[in-house]
Design a protein around this motif. Structure first.
Motif, PDB file in Angstrom:
ATOM      1  N   ASP A  24       0.832  -1.212   0.000  1.00  0.00           N
ATOM      2  CA  ASP A  24       0.000   0.000   0.000  1.00  0.00           C
ATOM      3  C   ASP A  24       0.867   1.263   0.000  1.00  0.00           C
ATOM      4  O   ASP A  24       0.551   2.240  -0.692  1.00  0.00           O
ATOM      5  N   GLU A  25       1.951   1.234   0.757  1.00  0.00           N
ATOM      6  CA  GLU A  25       2.824   2.406   0.857  1.00  0.00           C
ATOM      7  C   GLU A  25       3.574   2.680  -0.442  1.00  0.00           C
ATOM      8  O   GLU A  25       4.029   3.811  -0.673  1.00  0.00           O
ATOM      9  N   HIS A  26       3.718   1.656  -1.276  1.00  0.00           N
ATOM     10  CA  HIS A  26       4.474   1.814  -2.518  1.00  0.00           C
ATOM     11  C   HIS A  26       3.581   1.729  -3.759  1.00  0.00           C
ATOM     12  O   HIS A  26       4.069   1.471  -4.867  1.00  0.00           O
ATOM     13  N   THR A  27       2.292   1.962  -3.561  1.00  0.00           N
ATOM     14  CA  THR A  27       1.368   2.004  -4.686  1.00  0.00           C
ATOM     15  C   THR A  27       1.178   3.451  -5.130  1.00  0.00           C
ATOM     16  O   THR A  27       0.809   4.306  -4.331  1.00  0.00           O
ATOM     17  N   ASP A  28       1.486   3.706  -6.390  1.00  0.00           N
ATOM     18  CA  ASP A  28       1.306   5.039  -6.968  1.00  0.00           C
ATOM     19  C   ASP A  28      -0.056   5.111  -7.653  1.00  0.00           C
ATOM     20  O   ASP A  28      -0.405   4.230  -8.445  1.00  0.00           O
ATOM     21  N   GLY A  29      -0.815   6.163  -7.353  1.00  0.00           N
ATOM     22  CA  GLY A  29      -2.143   6.318  -7.931  1.00  0.00           C
ATOM     23  C   GLY A  29      -2.113   6.815  -9.361  1.00  0.00           C
ATOM     24  O   GLY A  29      -1.043   6.999  -9.965  1.00  0.00           O
ATOM     25  N   ARG A  30      -3.269   7.071  -9.912  1.00  0.00           N
ATOM     26  CA  ARG A  30      -3.384   7.595 -11.268  1.00  0.00           C
ATOM     27  C   ARG A  30      -2.806   9.004 -11.341  1.00  0.00           C
ATOM     28  O   ARG A  30      -2.878   9.768 -10.379  1.00  0.00           O
ATOM     29  N   ILE A  31      -2.237   9.342 -12.475  1.00  0.00           N
ATOM     30  CA  ILE A  31      -1.714  10.690 -12.689  1.00  0.00           C
ATOM     31  C   ILE A  31      -2.881  11.674 -12.677  1.00  0.00           C
ATOM     32  O   ILE A  31      -3.861  11.510 -13.401  1.00  0.00           O
ATOM     33  N   LEU A  32      -2.779  12.686 -11.833  1.00  0.00           N
ATOM     34  CA  LEU A  32      -3.847  13.687 -11.656  1.00  0.00           C
ATOM     35  C   LEU A  32      -5.179  13.036 -11.292  1.00  0.00           C
ATOM     36  O   LEU A  32      -6.247  13.596 -11.544  1.00  0.00           O
ATOM     37  N   ASP A  33      -5.103  11.841 -10.715  1.00  0.00           N
ATOM     38  CA  ASP A  33      -6.281  11.109 -10.227  1.00  0.00           C
ATOM     39  C   ASP A  33      -7.217  10.601 -11.320  1.00  0.00           C
ATOM     40  O   ASP A  33      -8.294  10.082 -11.006  1.00  0.00           O
ATOM     41  N   PHE A  34      -6.820  10.721 -12.600  1.00  0.00           N
ATOM     42  CA  PHE A  34      -7.722  10.192 -13.628  1.00  0.00           C
ATOM     43  C   PHE A  34      -6.997   9.589 -14.834  1.00  0.00           C
ATOM     44  O   PHE A  34      -7.622   8.893 -15.638  1.00  0.00           O
ATOM     45  N   MET A  35      -5.687   9.780 -14.960  1.00  0.00           N
ATOM     46  CA  MET A  35      -4.965   9.229 -16.106  1.00  0.00           C
ATOM     47  C   MET A  35      -4.181   7.987 -15.704  1.00  0.00           C
ATOM     48  O   MET A  35      -3.503   7.959 -14.682  1.00  0.00           O
ATOM     49  N   GLY A  36      -4.279   6.942 -16.530  1.00  0.00           N
ATOM     50  CA  GLY A  36      -3.546   5.720 -16.274  1.00  0.00           C
ATOM     51  C   GLY A  36      -4.171   4.868 -15.182  1.00  0.00           C
ATOM     52  O   GLY A  36      -5.327   5.052 -14.803  1.00  0.00           O
ATOM     53  N   GLU A  37      -3.389   3.933 -14.680  1.00  0.00           N
ATOM     54  CA  GLU A  37      -3.830   3.008 -13.641  1.00  0.00           C
ATOM     55  C   GLU A  37      -2.834   3.024 -12.485  1.00  0.00           C
ATOM     56  O   GLU A  37      -1.661   3.361 -12.673  1.00  0.00           O
ATOM     57  N   PRO A  38      -3.266   2.667 -11.284  1.00  0.00           N
ATOM     58  CA  PRO A  38      -2.327   2.562 -10.156  1.00  0.00           C
ATOM     59  C   PRO A  38      -1.237   1.532 -10.454  1.00  0.00           C
ATOM     60  O   PRO A  38      -1.493   0.513 -11.108  1.00  0.00           O
ATOM     61  N   THR A  39      -0.029   1.805 -10.005  1.00  0.00           N
ATOM     62  CA  THR A  39       1.100   0.912 -10.258  1.00  0.00           C
ATOM     63  C   THR A  39       1.955   0.748  -9.006  1.00  0.00           C
ATOM     64  O   THR A  39       1.895   1.557  -8.081  1.00  0.00           O
ATOM     65  N   VAL A  40       2.753  -0.297  -9.013  1.00  0.00           N
ATOM     66  CA  VAL A  40       3.714  -0.556  -7.941  1.00  0.00           C
ATOM     67  C   VAL A  40       5.068  -0.802  -8.587  1.00  0.00           C
ATOM     68  O   VAL A  40       5.199  -1.697  -9.431  1.00  0.00           O
TER      69      VAL A  40
END
Length: 222
Positions: free
Chosen positions: A190-206
């Protein structure tokens, strides 16, 4: 005749001067200026997005790495070191999800269609490997639990990131192999999960490399 020679000489001299000026401007001054701006404003990205651990550069956040055991005699493909989080498969070497190679010379897609027999076999073999390697004494992976990025590579075959779903799928194995609790490893993901760019572009990644560095530090503290 003399006028023609002189005109030709003037043209050649003008062309040579233009070549010298443009060489200095576009080949020296412009690159130096851009490099200086990049180093000043974005030093990390300008130097290859390096990741350090224990004071040493261990990789780039842009390129995936393999986490395998040493190659044994007679083996063509090394076995995965299952105490580490594993990344996506790489195209060109089969799609066993735990035998990634990340060799830059092989970057690229398989260019196989969805109904290609080899591709179908690779995906099936990869899914079987994911289920087998990530099932533990108290956690059984179901075929429906396996996300797409666990059995298919990215377009380049060098993707450093996996989906949170694939990271979560590996949590029980990682906890068991490293003597950690499932809750500890889940928190790490959870601490190393990056969210979507600007909260709407792409998908969450690790990012697998960053996650494994954090895992190493957690194991050392435990």
């Amino acid at each position: 005749m003399n006028n023609s020679v002189m005109n030709t000489a003037r043209l050649l001299w003008a062309g040579l001067r233009a070549l010298l000026v443009l060489t200095v401007v576009t080949g020296i001054l412009y690159p130096l200026a851009i490099t200086g701006v990049a180093e000043g404003l974005f030093p990390g990205k300008a130097n290859g997005s390096e990741i350090k651990a224990d004071g040493k550069v261990v990789g780039s956040s842009l390129i995936g790495q393999a986490y395998n055991l040493p190659l044994k005699k007679g083996q063509e493909t090394p076995e995965p070191d299952l105490k580490w989080f594993q990344g996506r498969p790489q195209n060109g070497l089969g799609t066993n999800s735990v035998n990634t190679q990340y060799k830059l010379i092989l970057s690229g897609a398989t260019n196989r269609s969805g109904d290609n027999a080899d591709l179908i076999k690779w995906v099936k073999d990869a899914k079987a490997a994911v289920i087998k390697d990530n099932s533990t004494s108290d956690y059984k992976v179901k075929p429906s639990d396996v996300p797409a990025d666990a059995v298919t590579s990215s377009g380049s075959g060098l993707d450093p990131d996996i989906s949170p779903a694939y990271a979560d799928l590996q949590v029980h194995r990682i906890a068991e192999k490293n003597g950690l609790s499932v809750a500890q490893v889940h928190k790490l993901v959870d601490e190393h999960t990056d969210g979507r760019i600007l909260d709407f572009m792409g998908e969450p990644t690790v990012n697998v490399l960053e996650l494994n560095i954090a895992l190493k530090e957690l194991v050392a503290r435990s």
